[in-house]
Design a protein around this motif. Structure first.
Motif, PDB file in Angstrom:
ATOM      1  N   TYR A 277       0.771  -1.129  -0.434  1.00 38.16           N
ATOM      2  CA  TYR A 277       0.122  -0.446   0.183  1.00 38.16           C
ATOM      3  C   TYR A 277       1.068   1.231   0.046  1.00 38.16           C
ATOM      4  O   TYR A 277       0.627   2.677  -1.057  1.00 38.16           O
ATOM      5  N   TYR A 278       2.141   1.363   1.178  1.00 34.21           N
ATOM      6  CA  TYR A 278       2.590   2.255   0.993  1.00 34.21           C
ATOM      7  C   TYR A 278       3.541   2.789  -0.112  1.00 34.21           C
ATOM      8  O   TYR A 278       4.031   3.482  -0.795  1.00 34.21           O
ATOM      9  N   TRP A 279       3.710   1.281  -1.324  1.00 30.86           N
ATOM     10  CA  TRP A 279       4.561   1.681  -2.720  1.00 30.86           C
ATOM     11  C   TRP A 279       3.540   2.234  -3.490  1.00 30.86           C
ATOM     12  O   TRP A 279       4.024   3.317  -4.577  1.00 30.86           O
ATOM     13  N   VAL A 280       2.317   1.779  -3.646  1.00 28.10           N
ATOM     14  CA  VAL A 280       1.499   1.794  -4.471  1.00 28.10           C
ATOM     15  C   VAL A 280       0.678   3.684  -4.096  1.00 28.10           C
ATOM     16  O   VAL A 280       0.841   4.493  -5.662  1.00 28.10           O
ATOM     17  N   ILE A 281       1.079   3.800  -2.811  1.00 28.93           N
ATOM     18  CA  ILE A 281       0.758   6.122  -3.111  1.00 28.93           C
ATOM     19  C   ILE A 281       1.653   6.028  -3.582  1.00 28.93           C
ATOM     20  O   ILE A 281       1.701   7.456  -3.931  1.00 28.93           O
ATOM     21  N   GLN A 282       2.909   5.792  -4.146  1.00 28.22           N
ATOM     22  CA  GLN A 282       4.502   6.877  -3.974  1.00 28.22           C
ATOM     23  C   GLN A 282       3.519   6.830  -5.628  1.00 28.22           C
ATOM     24  O   GLN A 282       4.252   7.994  -6.404  1.00 28.22           O
ATOM     25  N   LEU A 283       2.884   6.931  -6.490  1.00 29.46           N
ATOM     26  CA  LEU A 283       2.204   6.749  -7.562  1.00 29.46           C
ATOM     27  C   LEU A 283       1.652   8.182  -7.749  1.00 29.46           C
ATOM     28  O   LEU A 283       1.136   8.564  -8.424  1.00 29.46           O
ATOM     29  N   ALA A 284       1.096   8.594  -6.518  1.00 28.00           N
ATOM     30  CA  ALA A 284       0.219   9.788  -6.396  1.00 28.00           C
ATOM     31  C   ALA A 284       1.192  11.433  -6.727  1.00 28.00           C
ATOM     32  O   ALA A 284       0.137  11.756  -7.823  1.00 28.00           O
ATOM     33  N   VAL A 285       2.147  10.806  -6.383  1.00 28.49           N
ATOM     34  CA  VAL A 285       2.638  12.152  -6.588  1.00 28.49           C
ATOM     35  C   VAL A 285       2.577  12.399  -8.303  1.00 28.49           C
ATOM     36  O   VAL A 285       2.047  13.468  -8.780  1.00 28.49           O
ATOM     37  N   PRO A 286       3.334  11.700  -9.215  1.00 25.39           N
ATOM     38  CA  PRO A 286       3.118  12.605 -11.106  1.00 25.39           C
ATOM     39  C   PRO A 286       1.593  11.808 -11.556  1.00 25.39           C
ATOM     40  O   PRO A 286       0.937  12.213 -12.319  1.00 25.39           O
ATOM     41  N   LEU A 287       1.082  10.707 -10.210  1.00 21.12           N
ATOM     42  CA  LEU A 287      -0.292  10.625 -11.104  1.00 21.12           C
ATOM     43  C   LEU A 287      -0.938  12.262 -10.707  1.00 21.12           C
ATOM     44  O   LEU A 287      -1.903  13.221 -12.284  1.00 21.12           O
TER      45      LEU A 287
ATOM     46  N   THR B 282       2.915   7.460   9.346  1.00 17.19           N
ATOM     47  CA  THR B 282       2.723   6.224   8.749  1.00 17.19           C
ATOM     48  C   THR B 282       4.226   6.038   7.519  1.00 17.19           C
ATOM     49  O   THR B 282       4.250   7.353   7.359  1.00 17.19           O
ATOM     50  N   ALA B 283       4.794   4.734   7.530  1.00 21.13           N
ATOM     51  CA  ALA B 283       6.219   5.211   6.639  1.00 21.13           C
ATOM     52  C   ALA B 283       5.809   5.234   5.124  1.00 21.13           C
ATOM     53  O   ALA B 283       7.011   6.338   4.568  1.00 21.13           O
ATOM     54  N   GLY B 284       4.544   4.723   5.153  1.00 24.18           N
ATOM     55  CA  GLY B 284       4.051   5.182   3.178  1.00 24.18           C
ATOM     56  C   GLY B 284       3.604   6.970   3.481  1.00 24.18           C
ATOM     57  O   GLY B 284       4.466   7.600   2.351  1.00 24.18           O
ATOM     58  N   LEU B 285       3.305   7.859   4.193  1.00 28.43           N
ATOM     59  CA  LEU B 285       3.544   8.977   3.913  1.00 28.43           C
ATOM     60  C   LEU B 285       4.904   9.843   3.966  1.00 28.43           C
ATOM     61  O   LEU B 285       5.151  10.574   3.586  1.00 28.43           O
ATOM     62  N   VAL B 286       5.548   9.601   5.072  1.00 29.55           N
ATOM     63  CA  VAL B 286       7.027   9.637   4.971  1.00 29.55           C
ATOM     64  C   VAL B 286       7.907   9.633   3.434  1.00 29.55           C
ATOM     65  O   VAL B 286       8.197  10.770   2.915  1.00 29.55           O
ATOM     66  N   GLY B 287       7.427   8.496   3.307  1.00 26.65           N
ATOM     67  CA  GLY B 287       7.829   8.269   1.761  1.00 26.65           C
ATOM     68  C   GLY B 287       7.501   9.220   0.312  1.00 26.65           C
ATOM     69  O   GLY B 287       7.979  10.090   0.518  1.00 26.65           O
ATOM     70  N   LEU B 288       6.076   9.461   0.580  1.00 21.13           N
ATOM     71  CA  LEU B 288       5.689  10.353   0.281  1.00 21.13           C
ATOM     72  C   LEU B 288       5.863  11.482  -0.156  1.00 21.13           C
ATOM     73  O   LEU B 288       6.406  12.281  -1.182  1.00 21.13           O
ATOM     74  N   ALA B 289       6.563  11.886   1.439  1.00 18.98           N
ATOM     75  CA  ALA B 289       6.715  13.531   1.190  1.00 18.98           C
ATOM     76  C   ALA B 289       7.847  13.561   0.480  1.00 18.98           C
ATOM     77  O   ALA B 289       7.953  14.595   0.383  1.00 18.98           O
ATOM     78  N   VAL B 290       8.948  12.286   0.762  1.00 12.80           N
ATOM     79  CA  VAL B 290      10.314  12.416   0.762  1.00 12.80           C
ATOM     80  C   VAL B 290      10.112  11.991  -1.011  1.00 12.80           C
ATOM     81  O   VAL B 290      10.740  12.783  -1.657  1.00 12.80           O
TER      82      VAL B 290
ATOM     83  N   VAL C 266      12.724   4.199   0.682  1.00 15.64           N
ATOM     84  CA  VAL C 266      11.797   5.394   2.512  1.00 15.64           C
ATOM     85  C   VAL C 266      11.440   4.714   2.406  1.00 15.64           C
ATOM     86  O   VAL C 266      11.226   3.844   3.762  1.00 15.64           O
ATOM     87  N   ALA C 267      10.049   4.368   1.758  1.00 16.54           N
ATOM     88  CA  ALA C 267       8.996   3.692   2.859  1.00 16.54           C
ATOM     89  C   ALA C 267       9.114   2.266   3.372  1.00 16.54           C
ATOM     90  O   ALA C 267       8.014   1.751   4.004  1.00 16.54           O
ATOM     91  N   THR C 268       9.988   1.468   2.499  1.00 15.14           N
ATOM     92  CA  THR C 268      10.358   0.682   2.361  1.00 15.14           C
ATOM     93  C   THR C 268      10.566  -0.148   3.925  1.00 15.14           C
ATOM     94  O   THR C 268      10.572  -0.631   4.607  1.00 15.14           O
ATOM     95  N   LEU C 269      12.059   0.662   3.964  1.00 18.85           N
ATOM     96  CA  LEU C 269      12.844   0.757   4.640  1.00 18.85           C
ATOM     97  C   LEU C 269      12.672   1.574   6.278  1.00 18.85           C
ATOM     98  O   LEU C 269      12.583   0.723   7.083  1.00 18.85           O
ATOM     99  N   LEU C 270      11.352   2.226   6.067  1.00 12.62           N
ATOM    100  CA  LEU C 270      10.734   2.540   7.498  1.00 12.62           C
ATOM    101  C   LEU C 270       9.692   1.347   7.823  1.00 12.62           C
ATOM    102  O   LEU C 270       9.961   0.988   9.337  1.00 12.62           O
ATOM    103  N   THR C 271       9.364   1.211   7.045  1.00  8.66           N
ATOM    104  CA  THR C 271       8.192   0.067   6.873  1.00  8.66           C
ATOM    105  C   THR C 271       8.347  -1.124   7.680  1.00  8.66           C
ATOM    106  O   THR C 271       8.055  -2.003   8.706  1.00  8.66           O
ATOM    107  N   LEU C 272       9.446  -1.339   7.556  1.00  8.00           N
ATOM    108  CA  LEU C 272      10.490  -2.893   8.328  1.00  8.00           C
ATOM    109  C   LEU C 272      11.224  -2.450   9.846  1.00  8.00           C
ATOM    110  O   LEU C 272      10.255  -3.322  10.945  1.00  8.00           O
ATOM    111  N   LYS C 273      11.147  -1.144  10.360  1.00  7.17           N
ATOM    112  CA  LYS C 273      11.077  -1.123  11.516  1.00  7.17           C
ATOM    113  C   LYS C 273      10.016  -0.362  12.047  1.00  7.17           C
ATOM    114  O   LYS C 273       9.266  -0.775  13.036  1.00  7.17           O
TER     115      LYS C 273
END
Lengths: 96, 533
Positions: B404-414, B457-465, B438-445
Motif C-alpha cells: 500500500y505504501y508503494w502504490v501511493i508513491q504513484l500519487a505524485v506523478p498522477l 506512517t512510513a508510506g506518508l513519509v515516503g510520499l513526502a520524500v 524510504v517507505a520500504t525501509l521505514l516499514t521494516l521498523k
C-alpha cells in the motif's frame, strides 16, 4: 438559477464549490477538529454525536458532487466532442 | 438439512448465477485488445459505478473492517467511509482530463497516461511495475480470505488446506471466463456481484438494526456504547494525533493510484459516463459503508464477539437468522472477494501486455490480447501457489501494508501529471524510486504508526520524500521549450475554459462532421505514433 450558473466564470464556480469540499476535508483531515468531535456521547436521534460527525462528511460530499454534476451539465461541460476542443485549441495556437 | 449443506448450497447457486451471466453476455471469443483491456470504452454510468466499488472493496469489509476494526475499536471504522468517499471525489475531478487524453491517445492503463504526460516510457515501466508488485499481496490475501469463508461454510469441518484449495479452485474456474472475455466479463458480473454484496449487505444490516428485540444488534444499542468505542486513535491511547489523518489521507490519495480503480475511467463511453459513474459509486459507497459502520458499532456491544471479532459478521447473522442468513452473508463475501480478485488479475494482464511486453517488443492488436491472456493465467497461477505456500505466514500482512505504501508513491506523478504542468520525467522517476525505498525501509521498523512523528506512517513519509525529490529534481533539470509546448498542448486540449467556450458555439452540421472525422484520424495517427515510440 440555470442562467445564473451558466454566467458564472470558472474561478467563481470553483470558489462556490470549494467551500463545502474544504470544510469536509478539514473535518476528515484536520486533527484539532476530529479530536474535538471524538468521544462525543450526547445522543441525537439515538446515536452518539461523534458518529454523526463522521456521517456528515460522506453525505455532504455526495450531495455537493451531485449538484456540481448537474451544474456542469447545465453549463454544457460534460458532452463535448474532442473535435470541438481541437478546433478551439488550434485557434488559440494560431492567435498566439 | 445441515447448516453446511445450506451454506455451501447457497454459495454454489450464486456461483452458478455468475457463470451463467458470463456465458450469456459473452459476445465474442476473440475480442480486440481495446475491447479486452478497457471494454471498448462503451459502458454507461451505472456499470462504471458498480465496477469501481467492486474494484475498491473486497469481502474483507465484512470481516476485517466490520469485525476487526468496528467491533474492536469502535468509531475508528469511520475512517474507511471518509477516505472511500473523498477518494471518489478525486476520481470525479480527474475524469475530464484522464478520459479525454485516454480517448485521444488510445490510453489503456494508468501507466500509459503517465508515459503520455511525462513523455517517458521509463515512467510507464516503473509505474507499471510498482502497480503489479503492489497488487500481488492483495490477490494472495483475497484468495486466502476465501479459505476462511469455506471454513465457516463447512462449519469448521474442512481443514485449512481443504478450504484453501477450495478458495483457489473457485477463483481459477472464474478466471477462465475473465481470461476469455477480459473487461466485459468483469463489468457484467460486477453488477450482479456488487448488487448482492453491497446492496444486499446494507439491507441485511438495516433490517437487523430495525428489528428491535428480535435482533442481537438493534439500533438502540448505539445509545449504550462504552466510551472507549467513541474515541478515535490519537484521542488518548498510544497513537499520536496524526494517525487518523495518516489513515484517511493515504486512502484518499491512494484510491486512484490502484491500477484497477483507475482503469474504470477508460471503460466509460464519455466524460459524462465517468462522472455519473463516479456519482453512482459515491452514492452506493456512502449508503453501504455508512450503514456498515453504524451496524458495526451496534454489533460491538453484543456479548461474546470480542474474542473473535473477525467472525462477528457470521455470528450475528447466525443469532438473527440461523444458517440461511449465514449462507447469505457468505454469498456476499464471496461476491465481493471474487469481484476484487478478478479486477486485480485483469488489470495486471493488461499492464503486463500493454506497458511491459509491448514496450520491448511492439505487438499487433491480436498479439496483445494473447499476451494479456497468458499474463493473466501466469499471474493467477503464481498468486495461487503463493497463497498456498504463504498461508499462515504472518509477515504477509506486513508485505500487504508495504505494498500500500508503494502504490501511493504513484500519487505524485498522477496528481501532478493531471492537475499541473510542473515536473518532468527525471523528477518523477527519482521521486517514485526514492519514495518507495524510504517507505520500504521505514516499514521494516514501523509497519503501523511512527510514534516520533505523531502517528504518521512510513508510506506518508515516503510520499513526502517522493514529493520533495520530484520538486527539486524537476526544478534542477527543467523542461525544454519543446517539452513545455508539448505539455501546454496536452492541457489546452482538455482545458475547462476551452470546453466552456466551445460549448457556446453552434457549428454547422457539415463542418462538425468533417471536424469529427479529422479528429478521429488524428487520434488514430497519434495512437500509432505512440505505439511506435
Amino acid at each position: 438559477m440555470k442562467e445564473w450558473f451558466r454566467k458564472l466564470s470558472l474561478p467563481q464556480l470553483t470558489a462556490v464549490f470549494a467551500v463545502p469540499y474544504v470544510i469536509v476535508c478539514l473535518m476528515a483531515l484536520f486533527p484539532p477538529l476530529y479530536l474535538w468531535a471524538s468521544g462525543g456521547t450526547s445522543l441525537f436521534l439515538g446515536m452518539p454525536a461523534t458518529m454523526w460527525y463522521w456521517l456528515v462528511i460522506p453525505v455532504v460530499c455526495t450531495v455537493v458532487t451531485w449538484i456540481l454534476f448537474l451544474v456542469e451539465g447545465v453549463r454544457g461541460e460534460l458532452d463535448l466532442e474532442l473535435a470541438d476542443l481541437d478546433e478551439l485549441a488550434n485557434e488559440q495556437g494560431a492567435s498566439e | 438439512m445441515s447448516s453446511m449443506t445450506i451454506i455451501l448450497g447457497m454459495m454454489a447457486v450464486f456461483y452458478a448465477c455468475v457463470i451463467y451471466v458470463l456465458y450469456r453476455t459473452m459476445q465474442t471469443d476473440k475480442p480486440s485488445f481495446d475491447e479486452y483491456a478497457v471494454g471498448g470504452r462503451r459502458y454507461g454510468a451505472v456499470f462504471i459505478g458498480m465496477s469501481y466499488v467492486q474494484s475498491f472493496w473486497p469481502g474483507v469489509i465484512f470481516t476485517g473492517f466490520l469485525g476487526g476494526i468496528g467491533v474492536r475499536f469502535g468509531v475508528m471504522i469511520f475512517y474507511a467511509l471518509a477516505y472511500s468517499v473523498l477518494g471518489l471525489v478525486m476520481m470525479y475531478f480527474m475524469a475530464n482530463r484522464a478520459w479525454r487524453w485516454g480517448q485521444r491517445y488510445d490510453l489503456r492503463s494508468q501507466p500509459d497516461l503517465l508515459q503520455l504526460r511525462f513523455n517517458s516510457p521509463w515512467v510507464k515501466i516503473v509505474a507499471s511495475c510498482i502497480g503489479l508488485i503492489a497488487i500481488m499481496p492483495w490477490v494472495i490475501l483475497g484468495i486466502q480470505s476465501l479459505s476462511v469463508l469455506f471454513q465457516v461454510a463447512s462449519d469448521f469441518k474442512w481443514s485449512i488446506t481443504a478450504s484453501l484449495v477450495a478458495g483457489i479452485l473457485i477463483i481459477l474456474v472464474r478466471q477462465y471466463w475473465t481470461v476469455r472475455m477480459g473487461m466485459r466479463g468483469l463489468i457484467m458480473t460486477d453488477m450482479l456481484q456488487g448488487s448482492v454484496a453491497y446492496i444486499g449487505g446494507a439491507a441485511i444490516a438495516v433490517i437487523m438494526m430495525a428489528a428491535g428485540n428480535s435482533s442481537p444488534a438493534p439500533y438502540r444499542n448505539l445509545a449504550h456504547l462504552p466510551a472507549a468505542l467513541l474515541h478515535v486513535p490519537g484521542d488518548g491511547g498510544s497513537y499520536g494525533s496524526f494517525y487518523m489523518f495518516a489513515l484517511i489521507v493515504m486512502g484518499v490519495i491512494g484510491a486512484m493510484c490502484w491500477p484497477m480503480s483507475f482503469q474504470r475511467i477508460y471503460t466509460a463511453k464519455g466524460v459524462r459516463s465517468v462522472k455519473k459513474g463516479t456519482l453512482w459509486a459515491l452514492t452506493l459507497m456512502t449508503g453501504f459503508l455508512a450503514v456498515i459502520c453504524v451496524f458495526a458499532l451496534a454489533v460491538a456491544v453484543v456479548p461474546g464477539l470480542k474474542d473473535n471479532p473477525q467472525f462477528a459478521w457470521f455470528n450475528v447473522l447466525d443469532m438473527f437468522g440461523g444458517p440461511w442468513l449465514v449462507g447469505l452473508g457468505c454469498v456476499m463475501i464471496l461476491a465481493a472477494s471474487m469481484g476484487h480478485v478478478d479486477g486485480s488479475i485483469q488489470v495486471c494482464g493488461t499492464q503486463i501486455a500493454n506497458d511491459l511486453v509491448n514496450h520491448w517488443r511492439p505487438l499487433k492488436d491480436r498479439q496483445l490480447t494473447v499476451v494479456a491472456k497468458v499474463a493473466m493465467v501466469a499471474y493467477m497461477l503464481i498468486a495461487s501457489v503463493l497463497s498456498y505456500v504463504l498461508f499462515d505466514v504472518p509477515r504477509l500482512q506486513l508485505l500487504a501494508q508495504m505494498s500500500y505504501y508503494w502504490v501511493i508513491q504513484l500519487a505524485v506523478p498522477l496528481y501532478f501529471g493531471l492537475f499541473s504542468r510542473y515536473g518532468n520525467k527525471q523528477g518523477v522517476l527519482a521521486g517514485m524510486l526514492s519514495g518507495s525505498i524510504v517507505a520500504t525501509l521505514l516499514t521494516l521498523k514501523w509497519d503501523d504508526a511512527i510514534p516520533a512523528l505523531g502517528g504518521l506512517t512510513a508510506g506518508l513519509v515516503g510520499l513526502a520524500v517522493n514529493l520533495v525529490v520530484f520538486a527539486v529534481v524537476s526544478l534542477i533539470t527543467g523542461q525544454s521549450a519543446e517539452e513545455k509546448a508539448r505539455v501546454n498542448k496536452l492541457f489546452d486540449q482538455t482545458s475547462r475554459k476551452n470546453v466552456r467556450t466551445a460549448r457556446t458555439r453552434q457549428p454547422a452540421p457539415v463542418t462538425a462532421a468533417v471536424s469529427v472525422a479529422a479528429s478521429s484520424n488524428e487520434a488514430t495517427a497519434a495512437a500509432n505514433s505512440r505505439i511506435g515510440q
